[in-house]
Design a protein around this motif. Structure first.
Motif, mmCIF file in Angstrom:
data_model
loop_
_atom_site.group_PDB
_atom_site.id
_atom_site.type_symbol
_atom_site.label_atom_id
_atom_site.label_comp_id
_atom_site.label_asym_id
_atom_site.label_seq_id
_atom_site.Cartn_x
_atom_site.Cartn_y
_atom_site.Cartn_z
ATOM 1 N N GLY A 225 0.787 -1.218 0.000
ATOM 2 C CA GLY A 225 0.000 0.000 0.000
ATOM 3 C C GLY A 225 0.819 1.269 0.000
ATOM 4 O O GLY A 225 0.255 2.372 -0.030
ATOM 5 N N GLN A 226 2.147 1.142 0.033
ATOM 6 C CA GLN A 226 2.998 2.333 0.043
ATOM 7 C C GLN A 226 3.958 2.358 -1.148
ATOM 8 O O GLN A 226 4.957 3.064 -1.139
ATOM 9 C CB GLN A 226 3.792 2.404 1.358
ATOM 10 C CG GLN A 226 2.922 2.610 2.574
ATOM 11 C CD GLN A 226 3.724 2.937 3.820
ATOM 12 O OE1 GLN A 226 4.942 3.058 3.783
ATOM 13 N NE2 GLN A 226 3.035 3.094 4.935
ATOM 14 N N GLU A 227 3.621 1.594 -2.179
ATOM 15 C CA GLU A 227 4.504 1.529 -3.349
ATOM 16 C C GLU A 227 4.399 2.752 -4.242
ATOM 17 O O GLU A 227 5.337 3.091 -4.969
ATOM 18 C CB GLU A 227 4.183 0.280 -4.173
ATOM 19 C CG GLU A 227 4.432 -1.038 -3.445
ATOM 20 C CD GLU A 227 3.191 -1.544 -2.722
ATOM 21 O OE1 GLU A 227 2.228 -0.745 -2.570
ATOM 22 O OE2 GLU A 227 3.166 -2.721 -2.352
ATOM 23 N N LEU A 228 3.239 3.449 -4.224
ATOM 24 C CA LEU A 228 3.008 4.617 -5.068
ATOM 25 C C LEU A 228 2.648 5.811 -4.200
ATOM 26 O O LEU A 228 1.978 5.667 -3.178
ATOM 27 C CB LEU A 228 1.881 4.341 -6.069
ATOM 28 C CG LEU A 228 2.077 3.143 -7.007
ATOM 29 C CD1 LEU A 228 0.819 2.902 -7.823
ATOM 30 C CD2 LEU A 228 3.269 3.372 -7.934
ATOM 31 N N PHE A 229 3.082 7.000 -4.626
ATOM 32 C CA PHE A 229 2.831 8.201 -3.838
ATOM 33 C C PHE A 229 1.351 8.587 -3.824
ATOM 34 O O PHE A 229 0.771 8.842 -2.772
ATOM 35 C CB PHE A 229 3.659 9.371 -4.374
ATOM 36 C CG PHE A 229 5.111 9.319 -3.989
ATOM 37 C CD1 PHE A 229 5.507 9.518 -2.677
ATOM 38 C CD2 PHE A 229 6.078 9.080 -4.947
ATOM 39 C CE1 PHE A 229 6.849 9.475 -2.313
ATOM 40 C CE2 PHE A 229 7.419 9.046 -4.604
ATOM 41 C CZ PHE A 229 7.808 9.242 -3.281
ATOM 42 N N VAL A 230 0.733 8.660 -4.999
ATOM 43 C CA VAL A 230 -0.649 9.141 -5.057
ATOM 44 C C VAL A 230 -1.565 8.264 -5.886
ATOM 45 O O VAL A 230 -2.779 8.215 -5.619
ATOM 46 C CB VAL A 230 -0.712 10.602 -5.585
ATOM 47 C CG1 VAL A 230 -0.126 11.574 -4.582
ATOM 48 C CG2 VAL A 230 -0.013 10.741 -6.938
ATOM 49 N N TYR A 231 -1.060 7.588 -6.908
ATOM 50 C CA TYR A 231 -1.949 6.859 -7.813
ATOM 51 C C TYR A 231 -2.716 5.778 -7.058
ATOM 52 O O TYR A 231 -2.136 4.963 -6.333
ATOM 53 C CB TYR A 231 -1.174 6.214 -8.961
ATOM 54 C CG TYR A 231 -2.110 5.610 -9.985
ATOM 55 C CD1 TYR A 231 -2.617 6.388 -11.015
ATOM 56 C CD2 TYR A 231 -2.527 4.288 -9.887
ATOM 57 C CE1 TYR A 231 -3.509 5.864 -11.934
ATOM 58 C CE2 TYR A 231 -3.425 3.758 -10.801
ATOM 59 C CZ TYR A 231 -3.908 4.550 -11.818
ATOM 60 O OH TYR A 231 -4.800 4.028 -12.717
ATOM 61 N N GLY A 232 -4.036 5.783 -7.231
ATOM 62 C CA GLY A 232 -4.889 4.798 -6.580
ATOM 63 C C GLY A 232 -5.100 5.035 -5.101
ATOM 64 O O GLY A 232 -5.681 4.186 -4.417
#
Length: 270
Positions: free
Chosen positions: A226-233
């Motif tokens: 859940g922390q792999e992307l900054f904002v997407y999704g």
């Protein structure tokens, strides 16, 4: 959602399975090329160009495919059951003595002369993962339309080839600008845009799979789920940097994500 890194992974799989081997079976299930007989031709290479795949065959032919939103190529071994969707979604089958490549839901599939490849990929900007990559040229392309929103400009494959909707949102976050910020309104765009283009290349290169740093697409360097992307999704979830709820709105028909605190510039009303 295939982006440049996904296409490069697909090309690597296809190249390993097909290159240097004669085709023992070939079936193009699109009306225009359904009667084309490629059996016996050796695959020379499978080359990605932006989001396009070029499967080059001896005799000066290229099979051009594009995955767009949900197309996919799968490779199966002898006797392995095909999976990837119902059989009516299969658009191409390329078989060798020890592997079969099956293309599902390919919205673009065409056979052309290798000498004519520029007709389908010649309009593309520098490929983020290709030998022609040039961050300064990509930045110049972006700045050529200074009034255009940054998110739209990043998605335009004529500017730089390989960015999709996920990387668009992530790169705007890294630029600390909303996707609706005009390119020319970025702080010091002559410096910011080459840096942003270079960051895009580093992110895609880190995510291409074998030899890449991450098992799943990752722009943050974090490995917790859940922390792999900054904002997407992450709509309505806390920004990983400041804790403000991430917002979502469509841009050019695509879901777009941004942090209203970390990213300055115009944005749709809440």
């Amino acid at each position: 959602m295939p982006e440049g890194d996904s296409v490069h992974r697909a090309a690597a799989r296809l190249h390993t399975a097909l290159a240097g081997k004669p085709l023992t079976s070939a079936d193009l299930r699109v009306p225009r090329f359904a009667t084309a007989d490629l059996t016996g031709r050796t695959t020379l290479d499978v080359t990605p160009r932006g989001k396009h795949l070029l499967t080059r065959l001896e005799g000066g032919l290229t099979l051009h495919s594009h995955l767009r939103m949900d197309g996919a190529w799968y490779v199966f071994g002898p006797g392995q059951k095909w999976h990837g969707g119902p059989s009516y979604e299969i658009r191409a089958v390329l078989g060798t003595a020890d592997a079969t490549a099956v293309g599902y839901r390919l919205p673009v599939l065409e056979l052309l002369r290798t000498a004519d490849e520029d007709h389908v990929v010649g309009h593309l900007g520098p490929d983020l993962l290709g030998p022609d990559w040039d961050p300064d040229a990509a930045a110049a392309n972006l700045l050529a339309t200074p009034g255009r929103p940054l998110g739209e400009a990043l998605l335009d494959q004529r500017n730089l080839a390989g960015i999709g909707n996920i990387y668009k949102s992530e790169l705007c976050f890294l630029a600390q600008a909303t996707p609706w910020t005009p390119v020319g309104a970025l702080p010091d765009p002559q410096t910011t845009l080459p840096r942003l283009a270079a960051a895009a290349q580093r992110l895609l290169a880190a995510n291409i799979g074998d030899g890449g740093r991450f098992r799943h697409r990752n722009t943050t360097g974090r490995h917790r789920p859940g922390q792999e992307l900054f904002v997407y999704g992450r709509a309505h979830r806390p920004c990983l940097r400041c804790g403000t709820p991430v917002r979502e709105a469509p841009q050019d028909g695509r879901p777009t994500y941004w942090c209203p605190r970390c990213q300055s510039g115009p944005a749709p009303a809440a």
